[in-house]
Enzyme design. Structure first.
Site, PDB file in Angstrom:
ATOM      1  CE  LYS A  57       1.520  -5.681  -7.343  1.00 40.32           C
ATOM      2  NZ  LYS A  57       0.876  -6.071  -6.104  1.00 40.32           N
ATOM      3  CG  ASP A 109      -0.860  -5.294  -2.624  1.00 43.02           C
ATOM      4  OD1 ASP A 109       0.190  -5.531  -3.255  1.00 43.02           O
ATOM      5  OD2 ASP A 109      -0.883  -4.617  -1.587  1.00 43.02           O
ATOM      6  CD  GLU A 167       0.092  -6.074   1.711  1.00 45.67           C
ATOM      7  OE1 GLU A 167       0.856  -5.686   0.812  1.00 45.67           O
ATOM      8  OE2 GLU A 167      -0.730  -5.314   2.267  1.00 45.67           O
TER       9      GLU A 167
HETATM   10  C1  LIG Z   1       4.681  -7.438  -0.471  1.00 50.21           C
HETATM   11  C2  LIG Z   1       4.455  -6.057   0.066  1.00 50.21           C
HETATM   12  C3  LIG Z   1       3.800  -5.085  -0.904  1.00 50.21           C
HETATM   13  O1  LIG Z   1       2.496  -5.548  -1.234  1.00 50.21           O
HETATM   14  C4  LIG Z   1       4.617  -4.981  -2.191  1.00 50.21           C
HETATM   15  C5  LIG Z   1       6.037  -4.603  -2.142  1.00 50.21           C
HETATM   16  O2  LIG Z   1       4.083  -5.225  -3.252  1.00 50.21           O
HETATM   17  C6  LIG Z   1       3.656  -3.726  -0.227  1.00 50.21           C
HETATM   18  O3  LIG Z   1       2.531  -3.232  -0.156  1.00 50.21           O
HETATM   19  O4  LIG Z   1       4.675  -3.159   0.190  1.00 50.21           O
END
Ligand SMILES: CC[C@](O)(C(C)=O)C(=O)O
Ligand SMILES: NC(=O)C1=CN([C@@H]2O[C@H](COP(=O)(O)OP(=O)(O)OC[C@H]3O[C@@H](n4cnc5c(N)ncnc54)[C@H](OP(=O)(O)O)[C@@H]3O)[C@@H](O)[C@H]2O)C=CC1
Length: 328
Positions: A129, A189, A193
Site C-alpha cells: 500500500k 483501490d 485513488e
Molecule cells: C494512490 C495510487 C495507487 O493506488 C497506489 C500508490 O496505491 C496506484 O495505483 O498507484
C-alpha cells in the site's frame, strides 16, 4: 480482518523457487530489489528498452517475458494494468505449469475478467500500500510498508504461505499484511485513488489555488498555501491521525478546520462519491478505461496535456528549483 506479521511468514518457502518479476517500473524495481536483499532468487522479465537496461545495470538477470515466465515458479505481473491481459495471453500463459503461482499487486485484471488463469495454478495478490519508490526506500531504512494479501485460487494448498513469504521478502510483514479479496482490493483501490488520494486531492488543491489567484493573491503564496504545505500536514496525519495534525496546528487553524471543512466537502460531494463507487462496483469505470486504451487514449492524453499546462505546475517548478534540498 486477518493481519499477518513477520512471525506468520516463512521465507524458506521460497528457498528453492525462482521468482520472475515482470516489469521493472515503480513497483517492479522496488519489489525485485527488496526480494533480492531478502535472499530470494529473482529474474526480471521485460521487453528490450529502458527498463531492461536499468534492471541489468542494477545487477539482475533480465530475460524476455516469455523466458522469465517459463523459468519461474512464482510470476509477479508488474506491468501497467492496461497491458497485462495482452502480455499475459501472449507471453506469460504459454510458460505456466501446474503448481506455479501467478501474483498481482492490483486485482483489476482478474476481478474484471481480463485475465482468467488456468485452474492448476495458484493466483494471489501481494499489494504494497505504497508507491513503489517508497516500498524500496522504507525497506532500505530497515522498515516495510503495509501490504494487502488475497488468494483468488489455491491450486496447491500452499498459496497463502507462498504469498506471505513473498510479502515478507518485500518487508510488508514488518508493518502488517491485511488479508482481503481481489474484489475488495480492486474496488477500494480505484475508489481511493479517484475520490480522495489523486482525483479528489488534485481537484481540491487546484480549486484552492485558483480561488486565491483569481482574487488577486500572488501565485507563489497560493502555491505554498494550497500545495507545498499539504505534505507537511499529511505527514502529521500519517504519523498520528487527524488529532496529531490538529494538535500541531494553531487553535485558529483548528477552529477554521471545524467551521469550514463541511462547507467544502458537502452532502452533495459525498453523494457523488457514492456514485463514483457504484460506477466502480458495476464495472463502468473498468469498461471506460479498457475502451480508452483500445482507442489510443484520446481523453487521457488531452487531459494530461491540459493539466501539465496549469499555472500551478509552472509556479511550482520555479519554486521547487529554489529549494535545493528538493533537487535530490
Ligand atoms: C494512490 C495510487 C495507487 O493506488 C497506489 C500508490 O496505491 C496506484 O495505483 O498507484
Ligand atoms: N505505481 C505504484 O506504486 C503501484 C502500482 N501497483 C500496481 O503494480 C502494477 C505495476 O504498476 P507500476 O509499477 O506503476 O508500472 P510502471 O508503469 O511503473 O512500470 C511498468 C513496467 O512494465 C514494463 N512494460 C510495459 N509494457 C511492457 C510490455 N509489453 N512487455 C514488457 N514489459 C513492459 C515497462 O518497461 P518499459 O521501460 O519497457 O516500458 C516498465 O518496466 C500495476 O498492476 C499497478 O496497479 C500497485 C500499487 C502501487
Amino acid at each position: 480482518m486477518h493481519m499477518y506479521y513477520d512471525n506468520h511468514a516463512d521465507l524458506s518457502v521460497l528457498a528453492n523457487k525462482t521468482v520472475a518479476v515482470i516489469g521493472y517500473g515503480s513497483q517492479g524495481h522496488a519489489q525485485a530489489q527488496n526480494l533480492r536483499d531478502s535472499g530470494v532468487n529473482v529474474v526480471i522479465g521485460l521487453r528490450p528498452g529502458k527498463s531492461w537496461q536499468q534492471a541489468e545495470a542494477d545487477g539482475f538477470e533480465v530475460l524476455t517475458v516469455k523466458e522469465a515466465s517459463a523459468r519461474a515458479d512464482v510470476i509477479q505481473l508488474l506491468l501497467p494494468d492496461e497491458y497485462q491481459a495482452k502480455v499475459y495471453q501472449e507471453e506469460v500463459a504459454p510458460g505456466l505449469t501446474a503448481g506455479n503461482m501467478l501474483l498481482f499487486s492490483h486485482g483489476f485484471n482478474v476481478h474484471f475478467g481480463q485475465i482468467v488463469p488456468p485452474e492448476d495454478v495458484d493466483v494471489a495478490m501481494v499489494a504494497p500500500k505504497s508507491p513503489g519508490h517508497l516500498v524500496r526506500r522504507v525497506f532500505k531504512q530497515g522498515g516495510g510498508v503495509p501490504g494487502l494479501l488475497a488468494v483468488h485460487q489455491d491450486a496447491t494448498g500452499q498459496a497463502k504461505q507462498v504469498a506471505l513469504a513473498y510479502a515478507k521478502g518485500l518487508g510488508c510483514t514488518k508493518a502488517g499484511v491485511f488479508e482481503t479479496t481481489f474484489r475488495e482490493e480492486t474496488e477500494t483501490d480505484l475508489f481511493g485513488e479517484q475520490a480522495v488520494l489523486c482525483g479528489g486531492m488534485t481537484a481540491l488543491v487546484k480549486a484552492g489555488f485558483e480561488t486565491l489567484v483569481e482574487a488577486g493573491y500572488s501565485p507563489e503564496i497560493a502555491y505554498f498555501e494550497c500545495l507545498h504545505e499539504l505534505k507537511l500536514i499529511v505527514d502529521l496525519m500519517y504519523e498520528g491521525g487527524l488529532s496529531r495534525m490538529r494538535y500541531s496546528i494553531s487553535d485558529t487553524a483548528e477552529f477554521g478546520d471545524y467551521m469550514t471543512g463541511n462547507r467544502i466537502v458537502t452532502d452533495a460531494t459525498k453523494e457523488e462519491m457514492r456514485q463514483v463507487l457504484r460506477e466502480i462496483q458495476q464495472g463502468e469505470f473498468a469498461k471506460k478505461w479498457i475502451l480508452e486504451n483500445q482507442a489510443g487514449r484520446p481523453s487521457y492524453n488531452a487531459i494530461k496535456q491540459q493539466e501539465a499546462n496549469h499555472q500551478i505546475e509552472e509556479v511550482g517548478a520555479k519554486l521547487r528549483q529554489m529549494m535545493s534540498w528538493m533537487q535530490k
